[in-house]
Design an enzyme around this catalytic site. Structure first.
Site, mmCIF file in Angstrom:
data_model
loop_
_atom_site.group_PDB
_atom_site.id
_atom_site.type_symbol
_atom_site.label_atom_id
_atom_site.label_comp_id
_atom_site.label_asym_id
_atom_site.label_seq_id
_atom_site.Cartn_x
_atom_site.Cartn_y
_atom_site.Cartn_z
ATOM 1 N N CYS A 169 -16.253 1.376 0.469
ATOM 2 C CA CYS A 169 -14.940 0.675 0.776
ATOM 3 C C CYS A 169 -14.479 0.652 2.306
ATOM 4 O O CYS A 169 -13.835 -0.169 2.829
ATOM 5 C CB CYS A 169 -13.794 0.940 -0.089
ATOM 6 S SG CYS A 169 -13.433 2.492 0.098
ATOM 7 N N ASP A 227 -17.363 7.092 -1.633
ATOM 8 C CA ASP A 227 -15.886 6.859 -0.692
ATOM 9 C C ASP A 227 -15.982 8.153 -0.120
ATOM 10 O O ASP A 227 -16.376 9.317 -0.353
ATOM 11 C CB ASP A 227 -14.724 6.516 -1.825
ATOM 12 C CG ASP A 227 -13.502 6.417 -1.096
ATOM 13 O OD1 ASP A 227 -13.607 6.156 -0.060
ATOM 14 O OD2 ASP A 227 -12.650 6.132 -1.964
ATOM 15 N N GLN A 256 -10.325 -3.969 -3.418
ATOM 16 C CA GLN A 256 -11.316 -3.690 -2.955
ATOM 17 C C GLN A 256 -12.560 -4.026 -4.221
ATOM 18 O O GLN A 256 -13.646 -4.203 -3.613
ATOM 19 C CB GLN A 256 -11.299 -2.002 -2.665
ATOM 20 C CG GLN A 256 -12.554 -1.522 -1.823
ATOM 21 C CD GLN A 256 -13.108 -2.064 -0.625
ATOM 22 O OE1 GLN A 256 -12.114 -2.151 0.193
ATOM 23 N NE2 GLN A 256 -14.023 -2.716 -0.517
ATOM 24 N N HIS A 294 -7.351 0.859 -6.545
ATOM 25 C CA HIS A 294 -7.582 -0.184 -5.286
ATOM 26 C C HIS A 294 -8.304 -1.438 -6.011
ATOM 27 O O HIS A 294 -9.377 -1.766 -5.361
ATOM 28 C CB HIS A 294 -8.433 0.725 -4.303
ATOM 29 C CG HIS A 294 -8.181 -0.020 -3.014
ATOM 30 N ND1 HIS A 294 -7.588 -0.967 -2.488
ATOM 31 C CD2 HIS A 294 -9.091 0.443 -1.716
ATOM 32 C CE1 HIS A 294 -7.781 -1.193 -1.336
ATOM 33 N NE2 HIS A 294 -8.701 -0.377 -0.787
ATOM 34 N N ARG A 346 0.838 -1.180 -0.015
ATOM 35 C CA ARG A 346 -0.039 -0.225 -0.186
ATOM 36 C C ARG A 346 0.803 1.180 0.084
ATOM 37 O O ARG A 346 1.812 1.350 0.793
ATOM 38 C CB ARG A 346 -0.799 0.015 1.239
ATOM 39 C CG ARG A 346 -1.671 1.324 1.290
ATOM 40 C CD ARG A 346 -2.782 1.298 2.524
ATOM 41 N NE ARG A 346 -3.904 0.565 1.656
ATOM 42 C CZ ARG A 346 -4.957 0.581 2.477
ATOM 43 N NH1 ARG A 346 -5.325 1.385 3.537
ATOM 44 N NH2 ARG A 346 -5.983 -0.050 1.836
ATOM 45 N N ARG A 353 -13.342 -8.937 1.509
ATOM 46 C CA ARG A 353 -11.822 -8.592 1.289
ATOM 47 C C ARG A 353 -10.945 -9.743 1.462
ATOM 48 O O ARG A 353 -10.404 -10.019 0.641
ATOM 49 C CB ARG A 353 -11.410 -7.528 1.941
ATOM 50 C CG ARG A 353 -12.009 -6.041 1.521
ATOM 51 C CD ARG A 353 -11.245 -5.471 0.351
ATOM 52 N NE ARG A 353 -9.890 -5.449 0.380
ATOM 53 C CZ ARG A 353 -9.152 -4.585 0.823
ATOM 54 N NH1 ARG A 353 -9.950 -3.625 1.142
ATOM 55 N NH2 ARG A 353 -7.723 -4.430 0.595
HETATM 56 N N1 NVA Z 1 -9.758 6.524 -1.604
HETATM 57 C C1 NVA Z 1 -9.630 6.314 -0.132
HETATM 58 C C2 NVA Z 1 -9.946 4.685 -0.160
HETATM 59 C C3 NVA Z 1 -9.309 4.019 1.287
HETATM 60 C C4 NVA Z 1 -9.588 2.632 1.490
HETATM 61 C C5 NVA Z 1 -8.278 6.353 0.017
HETATM 62 O O1 NVA Z 1 -7.421 6.257 -0.771
HETATM 63 O O2 NVA Z 1 -8.034 6.924 1.031
HETATM 64 N N1 CP Z 2 -11.036 -0.417 2.378
HETATM 65 C C1 CP Z 2 -9.942 -0.361 2.853
HETATM 66 O O1 CP Z 2 -8.671 -0.687 1.987
HETATM 67 O O2 CP Z 2 -9.629 -0.266 4.070
HETATM 68 P P1 CP Z 2 -8.385 0.002 5.019
HETATM 69 O O3 CP Z 2 -7.938 1.360 4.624
HETATM 70 O O4 CP Z 2 -8.780 -0.154 6.538
HETATM 71 O O5 CP Z 2 -7.504 -0.982 4.587
#
Ligand code: NVA
Ligand code: CP
Length: 310
Positions: A265, A225, A139, A136, A109, A293
């Site tokens: 998500c 989101d 997800q 992502h 990540r 997930r």
């Molecule tokens: N769009 C959000 C998704 C978090 C799971 C982010 O990138 O923070």
């Molecule tokens: N939806 C998702 O990726 O959640 P986290 O940021 O908690 O991993």
């Protein structure tokens, strides 16, 4: 890569897999989930190790990959920027060379997709995108599996995207192109999706609407989101003003199909991108979505490491 080396399959974007591979994965996820629910031991990854590298915070991604890997008999190494040499500017190429000599699969990540791509290019083992600024895919894999569980095939259906033209929106567009559904997109001005960044070729897989209510009309799934994604916190105040009308509420859900689902998500901010009535209401499947997930990622790791089973 030297002649004779095994071709490594990575999962860096949703479009890295083909339609028929998704059909296979959704079927495997269903089988793996059923076994888990039945307390049946299934450990095809004994002696395999997953390295998880987090440069951004996580709850779901961390727990789902870690629990999933242990359930399949493997083990996990957890690294963050702060507690590894990644935070002290060791080149990503060198990190990839070293880490991938010691583990069997890597989940990352991070911020820019380019960093993930560089890691993958220097890795000896499969690399999975656990979220980047741009995409992502894990997800969306879970979201579509959840849709299929509740409503059957997603082909030909309409998904309404209400909110930021972000990593989730981009990945929904890639999925629509590959799996044959349509995305109705409504974002505030200045936060539109960019088809070049989304990486889609078929402009027919989405349609843009100025008003979120119009995007929701007739949709089989309404999804949103956070207004501010990780890494964009400096824009928080500006975004709070721009996104004020992009809150999924009862009126938007009423405009969708009578049996439309709501997904997010997570983490969610009730009263910002969605009302409490919607996310905690009868059309919301966000808890199944979060749980899934783990099941889809178990299927994904099994596929990347062992290929097709049976
Ligand atoms: N769009 C959000 C998704 C978090 C799971 C982010 O990138 O923070
Ligand atoms: N939806 C998702 O990726 O959640 P986290 O940021 O908690 O991993």
């Amino acid at each position: 890569m030297k002649p004779g080396d095994k071709l490594i399959k990575h999962y860096l974007q949703f479009k890295d897999l083909r339609t028929e591979e998704y059909t296979y994965l959704f079927d495997r996820a269903r089988i793996i989930k059923a076994r888990f629910k039945n307390y049946e031991r299934y450990q095809p990854l004994v002696d395999r190790t997953l390295a998880m590298i987090f440069e951004k915070a996580s709850t779901r991604t961390r727990v789902s990959f870690e629990a999933g890997m242990y359930q399949m008999g493997g083990s996990v190494v957890h690294l963050t920027t702060g507690d590894s040499q990644l935070g002290r500017a060791e080149p990503v190429e060198d990190s990839a060379r070293v880490i991938s000599r010691m583990v069997d699969i890597v989940m990352i990540r991070t911020y820019e997709q380019a960093k993930l791509d560089t890691f993958a290019a220097h890795s000896r083992v499969p690399v999975i995108n656990g979220l980047t600024n741009e995409y992502h895919p894990c997800q969306i894999l879970a979201d579509i599996f959840t849709f299929i569980e509740h409503r059957g095939a997603i082909r030909g259906k309409t998904v309404a995207w209400v909110g930021d033209g972000n990593n989730m929106a981009n990945t929904w567009l890639q999925a629509a192109e590959i799996l044959g559904f349509k995305v109705h997109v409504s974002t505030p001005g200045g936060y539109e999706i960019d088809p070049a960044v989304a990486g889609i070729r078929d402009a027919g897989c989405y349609e843009v609407f100025n008003h979120p209510l119009e995007a929701c009309a007739g949709a089989h799934l309404v999804t949103t989101d956070v207004w501010t994604s990780m890494g964009y916190e400096a824009e928080n105040e500006e975004r709070r003003k721009a996104f004020v009308d992009w809150c999924v509420d009862d009126e938007m859900m009423a405009a969708a199909q009578p049996d439309a689902l709501f997904m997010h998500c997570l983490p969610a901010h009730r009263g910002e991108e969605v009302t409490a009535d919607v996310i905690d209401g009868p059309q919301s499947v966000v808890w199944d979505e979060a749980e899934n997930r783990m099941h889809v990622q178990k299927a994904l790791m099994e596929y990347l490491l062992l290929g097709r089973i049976g």
